[in-house]
Scaffold this motif. Structure first.
Motif, PDB file in Angstrom:
ATOM      1  N   LYS A  21     -67.836  -8.913 106.217  1.00  0.00           N
ATOM      2  CA  LYS A  21     -69.242  -9.562 106.511  1.00  0.00           C
ATOM      3  C   LYS A  21     -69.063 -10.894 106.958  1.00  0.00           C
ATOM      4  O   LYS A  21     -69.879 -11.347 108.026  1.00  0.00           O
ATOM      5  CB  LYS A  21     -70.216  -9.294 105.125  1.00  0.00           C
ATOM      6  CG  LYS A  21     -71.518  -9.745 105.482  1.00  0.00           C
ATOM      7  CD  LYS A  21     -72.123  -9.415 104.321  1.00  0.00           C
ATOM      8  CE  LYS A  21     -73.668  -9.862 104.453  1.00  0.00           C
ATOM      9  NZ  LYS A  21     -74.507  -9.506 103.261  1.00  0.00           N
ATOM     10  N   LEU A  25     -70.425 -12.380 110.651  1.00  0.00           N
ATOM     11  CA  LEU A  25     -71.221 -13.300 110.902  1.00  0.00           C
ATOM     12  C   LEU A  25     -70.598 -14.561 111.559  1.00  0.00           C
ATOM     13  O   LEU A  25     -71.313 -15.086 112.636  1.00  0.00           O
ATOM     14  CB  LEU A  25     -71.818 -13.979 109.401  1.00  0.00           C
ATOM     15  CG  LEU A  25     -72.684 -13.085 108.453  1.00  0.00           C
ATOM     16  CD1 LEU A  25     -73.225 -13.626 107.289  1.00  0.00           C
ATOM     17  CD2 LEU A  25     -73.826 -12.533 109.318  1.00  0.00           C
ATOM     18  N   GLN A  48     -75.881 -17.210 107.142  1.00  0.00           N
ATOM     19  CA  GLN A  48     -75.377 -17.051 105.883  1.00  0.00           C
ATOM     20  C   GLN A  48     -76.325 -17.432 104.769  1.00  0.00           C
ATOM     21  O   GLN A  48     -76.476 -16.871 103.761  1.00  0.00           O
ATOM     22  CB  GLN A  48     -74.187 -17.967 105.615  1.00  0.00           C
ATOM     23  CG  GLN A  48     -72.901 -17.558 106.399  1.00  0.00           C
ATOM     24  CD  GLN A  48     -71.638 -18.437 106.420  1.00  0.00           C
ATOM     25  OE1 GLN A  48     -72.172 -20.000 106.137  1.00  0.00           O
ATOM     26  NE2 GLN A  48     -70.736 -18.233 106.436  1.00  0.00           N
ATOM     27  N   ARG A  50     -79.502 -16.847 104.978  1.00  0.00           N
ATOM     28  CA  ARG A  50     -80.327 -15.726 105.236  1.00  0.00           C
ATOM     29  C   ARG A  50     -79.858 -14.552 104.030  1.00  0.00           C
ATOM     30  O   ARG A  50     -80.391 -13.886 103.186  1.00  0.00           O
ATOM     31  CB  ARG A  50     -80.629 -15.305 106.386  1.00  0.00           C
ATOM     32  CG  ARG A  50     -81.523 -13.903 106.275  1.00  0.00           C
ATOM     33  CD  ARG A  50     -82.822 -14.054 105.444  1.00  0.00           C
ATOM     34  NE  ARG A  50     -83.564 -12.805 105.313  1.00  0.00           N
ATOM     35  CZ  ARG A  50     -83.154 -12.003 104.447  1.00  0.00           C
ATOM     36  NH1 ARG A  50     -82.404 -12.042 103.528  1.00  0.00           N
ATOM     37  NH2 ARG A  50     -83.713 -10.376 104.384  1.00  0.00           N
ATOM     38  N   GLU A  51     -78.546 -14.573 104.318  1.00  0.00           N
ATOM     39  CA  GLU A  51     -77.699 -13.332 103.615  1.00  0.00           C
ATOM     40  C   GLU A  51     -77.550 -13.666 102.243  1.00  0.00           C
ATOM     41  O   GLU A  51     -77.830 -12.722 101.394  1.00  0.00           O
ATOM     42  CB  GLU A  51     -76.464 -13.134 104.018  1.00  0.00           C
ATOM     43  CG  GLU A  51     -76.295 -12.569 105.518  1.00  0.00           C
ATOM     44  CD  GLU A  51     -77.068 -11.105 105.620  1.00  0.00           C
ATOM     45  OE1 GLU A  51     -76.736 -10.161 104.373  1.00  0.00           O
ATOM     46  OE2 GLU A  51     -77.650 -10.861 106.506  1.00  0.00           O
ATOM     47  N   LYS A  52     -77.628 -14.943 101.711  1.00  0.00           N
ATOM     48  CA  LYS A  52     -77.657 -15.270 100.338  1.00  0.00           C
ATOM     49  C   LYS A  52     -79.065 -14.953  99.551  1.00  0.00           C
ATOM     50  O   LYS A  52     -79.033 -14.876  98.294  1.00  0.00           O
ATOM     51  CB  LYS A  52     -77.524 -16.827 100.094  1.00  0.00           C
ATOM     52  CG  LYS A  52     -75.992 -17.078 100.283  1.00  0.00           C
ATOM     53  CD  LYS A  52     -75.867 -18.835 100.139  1.00  0.00           C
ATOM     54  CE  LYS A  52     -74.317 -19.084 100.408  1.00  0.00           C
ATOM     55  NZ  LYS A  52     -74.068 -20.181 100.462  1.00  0.00           N
ATOM     56  N   SER A  55     -79.115  -9.050 101.231  1.00  0.00           N
ATOM     57  CA  SER A  55     -78.555  -8.559 102.241  1.00  0.00           C
ATOM     58  C   SER A  55     -79.548  -7.885 103.356  1.00  0.00           C
ATOM     59  O   SER A  55     -80.781  -7.554 102.739  1.00  0.00           O
ATOM     60  CB  SER A  55     -77.795  -7.052 101.888  1.00  0.00           C
ATOM     61  OG  SER A  55     -77.230  -6.622 102.836  1.00  0.00           O
ATOM     62  N   THR A  56     -79.138  -8.267 104.731  1.00  0.00           N
ATOM     63  CA  THR A  56     -79.950  -7.650 105.767  1.00  0.00           C
ATOM     64  C   THR A  56     -79.475  -6.365 106.196  1.00  0.00           C
ATOM     65  O   THR A  56     -80.242  -5.903 107.240  1.00  0.00           O
ATOM     66  CB  THR A  56     -79.834  -8.689 106.863  1.00  0.00           C
ATOM     67  OG1 THR A  56     -78.841  -8.863 107.223  1.00  0.00           O
ATOM     68  CG2 THR A  56     -80.601  -9.847 106.497  1.00  0.00           C
ATOM     69  N   GLY A  63     -77.161  -3.028 110.233  1.00  0.00           N
ATOM     70  CA  GLY A  63     -77.503  -4.203 109.920  1.00  0.00           C
ATOM     71  C   GLY A  63     -78.375  -5.022 110.831  1.00  0.00           C
ATOM     72  O   GLY A  63     -78.258  -4.723 111.816  1.00  0.00           O
ATOM     73  N   PRO A  65     -79.058  -8.884 110.686  1.00  0.00           N
ATOM     74  CA  PRO A  65     -79.121 -10.260 110.467  1.00  0.00           C
ATOM     75  C   PRO A  65     -79.849 -10.949 111.142  1.00  0.00           C
ATOM     76  O   PRO A  65     -80.094 -10.741 112.158  1.00  0.00           O
ATOM     77  CB  PRO A  65     -77.520 -10.646 110.460  1.00  0.00           C
ATOM     78  CG  PRO A  65     -77.126  -9.528 111.373  1.00  0.00           C
ATOM     79  CD  PRO A  65     -77.816  -8.324 111.256  1.00  0.00           C
ATOM     80  N   PHE A  88     -71.261  -4.316 103.795  1.00  0.00           N
ATOM     81  CA  PHE A  88     -72.496  -5.042 104.111  1.00  0.00           C
ATOM     82  C   PHE A  88     -73.596  -5.300 102.852  1.00  0.00           C
ATOM     83  O   PHE A  88     -74.572  -5.702 103.089  1.00  0.00           O
ATOM     84  CB  PHE A  88     -73.201  -4.786 105.109  1.00  0.00           C
ATOM     85  CG  PHE A  88     -73.889  -5.892 106.197  1.00  0.00           C
ATOM     86  CD1 PHE A  88     -72.867  -6.498 107.128  1.00  0.00           C
ATOM     87  CD2 PHE A  88     -74.961  -6.401 106.132  1.00  0.00           C
ATOM     88  CE1 PHE A  88     -73.415  -7.657 107.714  1.00  0.00           C
ATOM     89  CE2 PHE A  88     -75.699  -7.116 106.975  1.00  0.00           C
ATOM     90  CZ  PHE A  88     -74.771  -7.739 107.865  1.00  0.00           C
TER      91      PHE A  88
END
Length: 157
Positions: A21, A25, A48, A50-52, A55-56, A63, A65, A88
């Motif tokens: 992942k 990104l 990154q 947003r992923e924190k 998960s998208t 996915g 993102p 992911f």
């Protein structure tokens, strides 16, 4: 914003080969920065961050993102198909091999959530995802995506 306006023919990559992942990104940030003439590190940090938050991954190998970026002039959407599925952090546990990245101008929030919703709506059934996995070219994949929007019923008001 309709999918046909969001995804442009040149904004597809059908052969990314990230090992995880984090690397995906990074690759998406590279692609976006080149297309937008925008700072790659800012794109990467926003994705990154947003992923924190969570998960998208949508499930079923898809996915999404997405993030909003300061100073972005117009939205960018990129369709990527991965050579091999990667972990992911999807709720269904399925690795991701289809990725729809959406970057949106921070100062123009209107349209952001409807655009994400429109992508999710056309991906509800398994047919489009299956077709995208079989597409021979980026042009073919985006044509499938765009035509699926016309076939997808609108959400009730």
């Amino acid at each position: 914003m309709p999918i046909k306006e969001l995804f442009h023919q040149e904004n597809s990559v059908l052969s990314l080969s990230p090992k995880d992942k984090k690397e995906l990104l990074e690759m998406l940030a590279d692609e976006a920065a080149a297309r937008l003439q925008y700072d790659r590190q800012k794109v990467l940090e926003a994705l990154q961050a947003r992923e924190k938050l969570g998960s998208t991954a949508l499930g079923r190998g898809i996915g999404l993102p997405h993030t909003r970026l300061e100073g972005l002039g117009a939205p960018l959407a990129l369709l990527a198909r991965l050579a091999r599925p990667i972990e992911f952090d999807a709720r269904d546990g399925e690795p991701v091999d289809l990725v729809f990245m959406v970057l949106w101008p921070e100062n123009s929030a209107e349209g952001f959530l409807p655009a994400l919703s429109g992508i999710c709506r056309v991906l509800r059934g398994n047919q489009l995802a299956r077709q995208l996995r079989q597409a021979q070219s980026g042009t073919e994949a985006l044509a499938m995506l765009q035509s699926s929007e016309a076939e997808s019923p609108d959400e009730p008001a």
